[in-house]
Enzyme design. Structure first.
Site, PDB file in Angstrom:
ATOM      1  N   PRO A   2      53.230 -47.611 -25.219  1.00 54.50           N
ATOM      2  CA  PRO A   2      52.659 -47.291 -23.901  1.00 54.50           C
ATOM      3  C   PRO A   2      53.749 -46.831 -22.940  1.00 54.50           C
ATOM      4  O   PRO A   2      54.862 -47.325 -22.976  1.00 54.50           O
ATOM      5  CB  PRO A   2      52.072 -48.627 -23.428  1.00 54.50           C
ATOM      6  CG  PRO A   2      52.147 -49.567 -24.555  1.00 54.50           C
ATOM      7  CD  PRO A   2      53.137 -49.024 -25.542  1.00 54.50           C
ATOM      8  N   GLU A   3      53.423 -45.864 -22.083  1.00 50.72           N
ATOM      9  CA  GLU A   3      54.384 -45.422 -21.087  1.00 50.72           C
ATOM     10  C   GLU A   3      54.149 -46.212 -19.798  1.00 50.72           C
ATOM     11  O   GLU A   3      53.224 -47.014 -19.701  1.00 50.72           O
ATOM     12  CB  GLU A   3      54.224 -43.913 -20.870  1.00 50.72           C
ATOM     13  CG  GLU A   3      54.313 -43.173 -22.198  1.00 50.72           C
ATOM     14  CD  GLU A   3      54.984 -41.824 -22.122  1.00 50.72           C
ATOM     15  OE1 GLU A   3      55.580 -41.487 -21.090  1.00 50.72           O
ATOM     16  OE2 GLU A   3      54.941 -41.098 -23.129  1.00 50.72           O
ATOM     17  N   LYS A  55      58.215 -50.615 -18.572  1.00 54.38           N
ATOM     18  CA  LYS A  55      57.291 -50.963 -19.653  1.00 54.38           C
ATOM     19  C   LYS A  55      57.079 -52.472 -19.762  1.00 54.38           C
ATOM     20  O   LYS A  55      56.471 -52.948 -20.717  1.00 54.38           O
ATOM     21  CB  LYS A  55      57.794 -50.370 -20.958  1.00 54.38           C
ATOM     22  CG  LYS A  55      57.787 -48.851 -20.896  1.00 54.38           C
ATOM     23  CD  LYS A  55      58.402 -48.221 -22.099  1.00 54.38           C
ATOM     24  CE  LYS A  55      58.459 -46.710 -21.927  1.00 54.38           C
ATOM     25  NZ  LYS A  55      59.100 -46.071 -23.084  1.00 54.38           N
ATOM     26  N   CYS A 249      53.056 -20.859 -24.673  1.00 52.67           N
ATOM     27  CA  CYS A 249      53.412 -21.511 -23.416  1.00 52.67           C
ATOM     28  C   CYS A 249      52.380 -21.160 -22.352  1.00 52.67           C
ATOM     29  O   CYS A 249      51.948 -20.011 -22.252  1.00 52.67           O
ATOM     30  CB  CYS A 249      54.797 -21.024 -22.983  1.00 52.67           C
ATOM     31  SG  CYS A 249      55.259 -21.571 -21.327  1.00 52.67           S
ATOM     32  N   CYS A 252      54.479 -18.610 -19.853  1.00 44.75           N
ATOM     33  CA  CYS A 252      55.046 -17.313 -20.235  1.00 44.75           C
ATOM     34  C   CYS A 252      54.456 -16.761 -21.525  1.00 44.75           C
ATOM     35  O   CYS A 252      54.727 -15.616 -21.887  1.00 44.75           O
ATOM     36  CB  CYS A 252      56.561 -17.427 -20.381  1.00 44.75           C
ATOM     37  SG  CYS A 252      57.069 -18.255 -21.891  1.00 44.75           S
ATOM     38  N   CYS A 271      59.705 -25.023 -24.096  1.00 48.81           N
ATOM     39  CA  CYS A 271      59.559 -23.571 -24.214  1.00 48.81           C
ATOM     40  C   CYS A 271      60.951 -22.957 -24.085  1.00 48.81           C
ATOM     41  O   CYS A 271      61.624 -23.167 -23.073  1.00 48.81           O
ATOM     42  CB  CYS A 271      58.641 -23.022 -23.118  1.00 48.81           C
ATOM     43  SG  CYS A 271      58.670 -21.214 -23.037  1.00 48.81           S
ATOM     44  N   CYS A 274      61.072 -20.533 -20.876  1.00 52.91           N
ATOM     45  CA  CYS A 274      60.985 -21.148 -19.540  1.00 52.91           C
ATOM     46  C   CYS A 274      62.093 -22.181 -19.325  1.00 52.91           C
ATOM     47  O   CYS A 274      62.371 -22.557 -18.192  1.00 52.91           O
ATOM     48  CB  CYS A 274      59.637 -21.846 -19.357  1.00 52.91           C
ATOM     49  SG  CYS A 274      58.247 -20.716 -19.290  1.00 52.91           S
TER      50      CYS A 274
END
Ligand SMILES: [Zn+2]
Length: 285
Positions: A2-3, A55, A249, A252, A271, A274
């Site tokens: 879990p974040e 966390k 992306c 782009c 990306c 980018c």
């Protein structure tokens, strides 16, 4: 794992069920916790505050004790009404906190420690509120100084260091780098001061956006907040780059790349167009 946003939402839900109500029962399969309860019974005390720190999830009791839990990969807290059927087998139960209205059950919570205010303050792993992107006390300037101290490491790794900045997990890591246009494989020393500030502010913004009252369980960084209708939906559909290897992306049209990063080989998406490297070098993915 879990974040920080998930733990924050769990803390908020537990707080609503537990805070201010006298505890009527406490049980645990962990001898250290039951010993604490034998010495200082939790029944009759109140839960004063439930908070997330990165966390970690902290439950503060009116008797001065604090239960600190970390979910790692396996743990979760559920809230039930008395008599309601549990959604996990009883053998997975590690901790139960009851009041007259609710039963909070910690299933397979792998790390659970009882602390005093002093031992909590001395704990080297539990972040201070000033380090937590979701805390009102978050200190962005001090966080920038801690980040810059890791100059020889890649920013994608440093964003995961909970002792530098707490609350960002592996999904947010890639998303934060994308929205700031920074290549996750760039060394911190190669970043400008304004890049570091932008990363920290993006971390705060993206994680906070995912703890709004109407946030679902999945992380959303792209496309606004859509209500999910099925659990089978593609987790990448609401993200800029995470989980989107080989897809175009969203800015782009270039291909999103994927590569394992750092000593723990965590998956990273970006990306190439980018998020160029400052020296123009190419990172294979
Ligand atoms: Zn792009």
């Amino acid at each position: 794992m879990p974040e920080g946003d998930t733990i924050f939402r769990t803390a908020r839900a537990l707080g609503r069920a537990l805070v201010g109500k006298p505890i009527t029962g406490f049980r645990s399969t962990y001898p250290k916790l039951t010993r604490f309860d034998d010495d200082t019974p939790l029944a009759g005390q109140c839960v004063e505050l439930v908070e997330s720190r990165g966390k970690w999830l902290l439950i503060h009791f009116s008797g001065g004790g604090t239960l600190a839990t970390h979910m790692l990969m396996s743990g979760s807290w559920h809230i039930y009404r008395p008599g309601e059927r549990w959604q996990q087998p009883h053998v997975n139960m590690r901790i139960v906190i009851e009041n007259s209205e609710y039963i909070a059950v910690g299933f397979r919570v792998p790390v659970a420690e009882m602390h005093t205010a002093l031992s909590l303050a001395r704990h080297s792993k539990i972040p201070r509120p000033a380090m937590d992107v979701l805390s009102a006390e978050f200190d962005a300037e001090a966080t920038a100084r801690r980040m810059v101290a890791h100059g020889t490491e890649e920013i994608g790794d440093v964003l995961l260091h909970q002792e530098v900045m707490a609350g960002v997990g592996n999904v947010f890591k890639s998303e934060i780098c994308f929205v700031t246009g920074i290549n996750p494989f760039c060394k911190v020393a190669a970043l400008e001061e304004k890049n570091v500030a932008a990363l920290i502010s993006a971390a705060q913004r993206l994680v906070k956006a995912n703890v709004l009252e109407d946030s679902g369980d999945s992380i959303v960084t792209y496309g606004g907040r859509k209500r999910r209708t099925t659990h089978e939906s593609d987790p990448g559909e609401s993200l800029w780059v995470y989980g989107r290897k080989g897809e175009p992306c969203r800015r782009c049209g270039g291909l999103i790349r994927r590569r394992l990063q750092g000593p723990d080989a965590r998956v990273t998406f970006w990306c190439g167009r980018c998020q160029p490297m400052p020296d123009g070098s190419e990172i294979d993915g």
